[in-house]
Design an enzyme around this catalytic site. Structure first.
Site, PDB file in Angstrom:
ATOM      1  N   GLY A   4     -11.324  -3.067   5.579  1.00 15.63           N
ATOM      2  CA  GLY A   4     -11.275  -1.635   5.880  1.00 15.63           C
ATOM      3  C   GLY A   4     -10.168  -1.206   6.816  1.00 15.63           C
ATOM      4  N   ASN A  44      -7.252  -0.070   5.905  1.00 16.92           N
ATOM      5  CA  ASN A  44      -6.719   1.192   5.363  1.00 16.92           C
ATOM      6  C   ASN A  44      -7.692   2.347   5.584  1.00 16.92           C
ATOM      7  OD1 ASN A  44      -3.991   0.988   3.864  1.00 16.92           O
ATOM      8  ND2 ASN A  44      -5.063  -0.916   3.351  1.00 16.92           N
ATOM      9  N   MET A  91     -12.928  -2.967  -4.358  1.00 22.17           N
ATOM     10  CA  MET A  91     -12.653  -4.024  -5.326  1.00 22.17           C
ATOM     11  C   MET A  91     -13.688  -4.061  -6.461  1.00 22.17           C
ATOM     12  SD  MET A  91      -9.930  -4.943  -3.825  1.00 22.17           S
ATOM     13  CE  MET A  91      -9.236  -6.547  -4.136  1.00 22.17           C
ATOM     14  N   ARG A  92     -13.899  -2.924  -7.088  1.00 20.95           N
ATOM     15  CA  ARG A  92     -14.809  -2.880  -8.231  1.00 20.95           C
ATOM     16  C   ARG A  92     -14.109  -2.261  -9.416  1.00 20.95           C
ATOM     17  NH1 ARG A  92     -18.579  -6.117  -8.306  1.00 20.95           N
ATOM     18  NH2 ARG A  92     -19.583  -4.877  -9.921  1.00 20.95           N
ATOM     19  N   ASN A 133      -5.936   5.237  -6.143  1.00 22.70           N
ATOM     20  CA  ASN A 133      -6.120   3.862  -5.693  1.00 22.70           C
ATOM     21  C   ASN A 133      -4.847   3.353  -5.030  1.00 22.70           C
ATOM     22  OD1 ASN A 133      -7.348   1.224  -5.533  1.00 22.70           O
ATOM     23  ND2 ASN A 133      -6.102   0.613  -7.292  1.00 22.70           N
ATOM     24  N   HIS A 167      -2.698  -0.028  -4.308  1.00 25.57           N
ATOM     25  CA  HIS A 167      -2.577  -1.385  -4.847  1.00 25.57           C
ATOM     26  C   HIS A 167      -1.371  -2.094  -4.221  1.00 25.57           C
ATOM     27  CE1 HIS A 167      -3.362  -4.604  -7.662  1.00 25.57           C
ATOM     28  NE2 HIS A 167      -2.059  -4.676  -7.861  1.00 25.57           N
TER      29      HIS A 167
HETATM   30  C1  GAR Z   1      -5.169  -3.572   0.536  1.00 27.34           C
HETATM   31  O1  GAR Z   1      -4.051  -4.402   0.652  1.00 27.34           O
HETATM   32  C2  GAR Z   1      -5.177  -2.879  -0.813  1.00 27.34           C
HETATM   33  O2  GAR Z   1      -3.892  -2.599  -1.293  1.00 27.34           O
HETATM   34  C3  GAR Z   1      -5.860  -3.919  -1.666  1.00 27.34           C
HETATM   35  O3  GAR Z   1      -6.881  -4.426  -0.853  1.00 27.34           O
HETATM   36  C4  GAR Z   1      -6.459  -4.409   0.506  1.00 27.34           C
HETATM   37  C5  GAR Z   1      -7.566  -3.814   1.335  1.00 27.34           C
HETATM   38  O4  GAR Z   1      -7.353  -4.044   2.695  1.00 27.34           O
HETATM   39  N1  GAR Z   1      -6.362  -3.355  -2.889  1.00 27.34           N
HETATM   40  C6  GAR Z   1      -6.357  -3.991  -4.063  1.00 27.34           C
HETATM   41  O5  GAR Z   1      -5.983  -5.147  -4.196  1.00 27.34           O
HETATM   42  C7  GAR Z   1      -6.888  -3.195  -5.247  1.00 27.34           C
HETATM   43  N2  GAR Z   1      -6.695  -3.880  -6.476  1.00 27.34           N
HETATM   44  P1  GAR Z   1      -8.222  -3.266   3.793  1.00 27.34           P
HETATM   45  O6  GAR Z   1      -9.698  -3.430   3.405  1.00 27.34           O
HETATM   46  O7  GAR Z   1      -7.926  -3.956   5.085  1.00 27.34           O
HETATM   47  O8  GAR Z   1      -7.804  -1.840   3.769  1.00 27.34           O
END
Ligand code: GAR
Length: 189
Positions: free
Chosen positions: A12, A14, A93-94, A108, A110
């Site tokens: 979390g 972000n 991540m779903r 989203n 990525h």
């Molecule tokens: C982030 O790097 C985001 O880009 C990625 O998960 C991480 C979450 O980090 N998302 C994906 O890979 C989506 N396919 P966080 O929970 O510390 O924000």
């Protein structure tokens, strides 16, 4: 007041960044409120981060639902009830079904330059690739995994001696810059 919802699954960071930069802040006379944070994982570190901002996350544990559609229907219900006009997937991540994507306007984040390196191992795969740059994408959510229309991307030079850790750090730094910018821009339209 522009209302947004944030979905997350894990650490979390972000989510925290969005809350810090956007929640109850004003941009050119436009105030943004994070009306709901939603998490599918009861043990996610992001849960505490949300609470720090006085927002109790709604936990929708995917393990308690017998199908993706039922899980998505619950998500739709919570997002609609929150009144959010835009939903942000920040490390959520779903895989989402039409039940969600046909009912909720969502974007989203990525950690790769899509359409390259879709899926859950984007950082490692782009680090290990022969590309000279790494980068990130913000895109609309549709039914195809990491496949919706691209809204914005940012990239950086991959140094030849860069460790995976510093590559990852750079990715996150760009994420913390770009995602809030995109949200403000979309809400301003
Ligand atoms: C982030 O790097 C985001 O880009 C990625 O998960 C991480 C979450 O980090 N998302 C994906 O890979 C989506 N396919 P966080 O929970 O510390 O924000």
């Amino acid at each position: 007041m522009k209302k947004i919802a944030i979905l997350f699954s894990g650490s979390g960071t972000n989510l925290e960044n969005l809350l810090e930069k956007l929640h109850l802040k004003e941009f050119n006379g436009m105030k943004i409120e994070v009306v709901s944070t939603i998490c599918n994982n009861p043990n996610a570190k992001g849960v505490e981060k949300s609470r720090k901002f006085g927002i109790e996350p709604v936990i929708i544990n995917n393990k308690e639902y017998s199908s993706r559609e039922e899980f998505d229907a619950k998500l739709v219900d919570v997002v609609k009830n929150s009144g959010a006009e835009l939903t942000i997937l920040a490390g959520f991540m779903r895989f989402l079904t039409p039940v969600f994507v046909n009912n909720i306007k969502a974007i989203n984040l990525h950690p790769s330059l899509l359409p390259l390196f879709k899926g859950a191992h984007a950082i490692e795969e782009s680090y290990n690739s022969n590309m000279k740059v790494g980068g990130i994408t913000v895109h609309y959510v549709n039914q195809e995994l990491d496949g919706g229309a691209i809204i914005a991307q940012r990239c950086f030079q991959k140094q030849s001696n860069m460790s995976l850790e510093s590559f990852e750090e750079k990715i996150h730094k760009l994420e913390y810059e770009l995602l809030p910018e995109v949200v403000i821009e979309l809400l301003s339209k």
